[in-house]
Design a protein around this motif. Structure first.
Motif, PDB file in Angstrom:
ATOM      1  N   ARG A 134       7.073  10.932   2.153  1.00 56.08           N
ATOM      2  CA  ARG A 134       8.580  11.273   2.624  1.00 56.08           C
ATOM      3  C   ARG A 134       9.198  12.197   1.664  1.00 56.08           C
ATOM      4  O   ARG A 134       9.102  12.066   0.353  1.00 56.08           O
ATOM      5  N   LEU A 135      10.389  12.745   2.198  1.00 54.16           N
ATOM      6  CA  LEU A 135      11.132  13.466   1.300  1.00 54.16           C
ATOM      7  C   LEU A 135      12.249  12.567   0.892  1.00 54.16           C
ATOM      8  O   LEU A 135      12.645  11.900   1.525  1.00 54.16           O
ATOM      9  N   VAL A 136      12.620  12.457  -0.481  1.00 54.65           N
ATOM     10  CA  VAL A 136      13.512  11.739  -0.713  1.00 54.65           C
ATOM     11  C   VAL A 136      14.911  12.016  -0.551  1.00 54.65           C
ATOM     12  O   VAL A 136      15.672  11.400   0.162  1.00 54.65           O
ATOM     13  N   ASP A 137      15.063  13.432  -0.487  1.00 51.87           N
ATOM     14  CA  ASP A 137      16.263  13.920  -0.014  1.00 51.87           C
ATOM     15  C   ASP A 137      15.888  15.306   0.378  1.00 51.87           C
ATOM     16  O   ASP A 137      14.929  15.730   0.673  1.00 51.87           O
ATOM     17  N   GLU A 170      -1.851  22.930   2.723  1.00 50.32           N
ATOM     18  CA  GLU A 170      -2.457  21.658   2.777  1.00 50.32           C
ATOM     19  C   GLU A 170      -1.151  20.620   2.809  1.00 50.32           C
ATOM     20  O   GLU A 170       0.003  21.003   2.651  1.00 50.32           O
ATOM     21  N   PRO A 171      -1.171  19.359   3.417  1.00 43.45           N
ATOM     22  CA  PRO A 171      -0.234  18.449   3.565  1.00 43.45           C
ATOM     23  C   PRO A 171       0.296  18.268   1.974  1.00 43.45           C
ATOM     24  O   PRO A 171      -0.408  17.905   1.337  1.00 43.45           O
ATOM     25  N   ILE A 172       1.636  18.089   1.875  1.00 47.90           N
ATOM     26  CA  ILE A 172       2.225  17.942   0.367  1.00 47.90           C
ATOM     27  C   ILE A 172       2.252  16.474   0.157  1.00 47.90           C
ATOM     28  O   ILE A 172       2.920  15.489   1.038  1.00 47.90           O
ATOM     29  N   ASP A 173       1.846  16.151  -0.967  1.00 47.37           N
ATOM     30  CA  ASP A 173       2.097  14.719  -1.462  1.00 47.37           C
ATOM     31  C   ASP A 173       2.535  14.549  -2.881  1.00 47.37           C
ATOM     32  O   ASP A 173       2.396  13.491  -3.512  1.00 47.37           O
ATOM     33  N   ASN A 174       3.093  15.722  -3.238  1.00 48.54           N
ATOM     34  CA  ASN A 174       4.060  15.730  -4.646  1.00 48.54           C
ATOM     35  C   ASN A 174       5.339  16.550  -4.594  1.00 48.54           C
ATOM     36  O   ASN A 174       5.373  17.272  -3.422  1.00 48.54           O
ATOM     37  N   ASN A 175       5.937  16.500  -5.677  1.00 50.41           N
ATOM     38  CA  ASN A 175       7.284  17.169  -5.492  1.00 50.41           C
ATOM     39  C   ASN A 175       7.117  18.673  -5.076  1.00 50.41           C
ATOM     40  O   ASN A 175       6.002  19.466  -5.640  1.00 50.41           O
ATOM     41  N   ILE A 176       7.868  19.483  -4.535  1.00 52.31           N
ATOM     42  CA  ILE A 176       7.750  20.702  -4.110  1.00 52.31           C
ATOM     43  C   ILE A 176       8.865  21.508  -5.005  1.00 52.31           C
ATOM     44  O   ILE A 176      10.078  21.266  -5.401  1.00 52.31           O
ATOM     45  N   ASN A 177       8.311  22.574  -5.854  1.00 53.08           N
ATOM     46  CA  ASN A 177       9.084  23.590  -6.684  1.00 53.08           C
ATOM     47  C   ASN A 177       8.521  24.987  -6.352  1.00 53.08           C
ATOM     48  O   ASN A 177       7.455  25.292  -7.047  1.00 53.08           O
ATOM     49  N   VAL A 178       9.110  25.568  -5.357  1.00 56.52           N
ATOM     50  CA  VAL A 178       8.543  26.980  -5.115  1.00 56.52           C
ATOM     51  C   VAL A 178       9.462  28.119  -5.354  1.00 56.52           C
ATOM     52  O   VAL A 178      10.828  27.750  -5.094  1.00 56.52           O
ATOM     53  N   VAL A 204       9.304  14.505  -3.233  1.00 59.81           N
ATOM     54  CA  VAL A 204       8.487  13.888  -2.296  1.00 59.81           C
ATOM     55  C   VAL A 204       7.884  12.603  -2.967  1.00 59.81           C
ATOM     56  O   VAL A 204       7.448  12.360  -4.140  1.00 59.81           O
ATOM     57  N   GLU A 205       7.929  11.372  -2.378  1.00 61.99           N
ATOM     58  CA  GLU A 205       7.247  10.269  -2.900  1.00 61.99           C
ATOM     59  C   GLU A 205       6.625   9.626  -1.709  1.00 61.99           C
ATOM     60  O   GLU A 205       6.656   9.745  -0.427  1.00 61.99           O
TER      61      GLU A 205
END
Length: 263
Positions: A134-137, A170-178, A204-205
């Motif tokens: 899920r997204l933490v925030d 792909e489905p995201i399973d770690n923090n996003i920084n783009v 993302v956690e």
């Protein structure tokens, strides 16, 4: 070898003496008053079909600068011009080769007052999170605003500006920084932006399950009745992010049974 060289030179001279048809580009430069701006972005070059000898066309190829025409525009310009009426001027900048056709056939010109406006940047995303994540925030966008400069009639109606679409493969399973660019303006909108990209971040956690024993409370029970609850507690299984696992307790839940409600 000398004979071959002489034959090649003679052949080249002969070929370059013939007439050929080709398409060349002529750059357009617009002279606009300082306090005005073009409402619509006109074309910046003409495609000109020309006819000339090989020597004449060769001069165009090796010219130091691209052929260019300057178009003066008045403060209250509003007209449609036809480049075909410039045949003589085009021929001059093209070293007087024969001009056969000019494209585009028309150019729309309109000027107005320039305006500036700062609007929020909105993320345009289609993110898929991996299972049990899920997204933490919410997403954080930096900078989160952009200053837009352009024709007042267009800038006035802009309330936000989107980023380019963010679609992870792909489905995201770690923090996003783009880093994302801004969405492009309509083809004819003469707009400029104070920034050309933004940074988007999100935490993302992983999700996990936690089992809690929550007591059951009774409401609307008369004082004259002695009630015994069975069971007195109920097991609640909650899906929670790892960062909230230790903070989640039975006190965060309330299980109530209403005595006045018949089943």
């Amino acid at each position: 070898m000398i004979c071959l060289a002489l034959a090649l030179i003679f052949w080249l001279i002969t070929k370059l003496s013939f007439r050929y048809q080709d398409v060349v580009t002529v750059a357009l430069e617009y002279e606009i008053p300082e306090d005005r701006i073009l409402t619509f972005q006109p074309v910046n070059q003409l495609e000109v079909t020309v006819n000339g000898t090989g020597w004449e066309l060769l001069q165009l190829v090796f010219a130091r600068k691209q052929p260019a025409l300057t178009i003066p525009i008045s403060a209250n310009e509003a007209r449609i011009i036809t480049p075909s009426s410039w045949t003589s001027k085009v021929s001059e900048v093209l070293l007087r080769v024969n001009t056969l056709n000019i494209q585009p056939e028309t150019i729309r010109l309109k000027t107005e007052v320039s305006a500036q406006k700062t609007v929020p940047v909105v993320l345009d995303q289609q993110v898929r999170l991996a299972a049990m994540h899920r997204l933490v925030d919410t997403f954080v966008i930096q900078p989160n605003t952009v200053e837009i400069t352009g024709p007042a009639s267009i800038v006035r109606g802009i309330t936000e500006w989107k980023t380019s679409v963010f679609i992870p493969k792909e489905p995201i399973d770690n923090n996003i920084n783009v880093q994302l660019g801004l969405a492009g303006a309509p083809n004819d909108a003469n707009l400029s932006f104070s920034i050309d990209h933004v940074h988007c971040k999100a935490q993302v956690e992983e999700l996990t399950e936690k089992s809690l024993s929550v007591p059951v409370e009774i409401t609307n029970a008369p004082d004259s009745v002695l009630l015994v609850l069975l069971p007195k507690k109920v097991q609640v299984i909650a899906r929670v992010g790892l960062s909230d696992y230790d903070r989640l307790s039975a006190k965060d839940f309330q299980l109530v049974t209403d005595f006045s409600t018949k089943v």
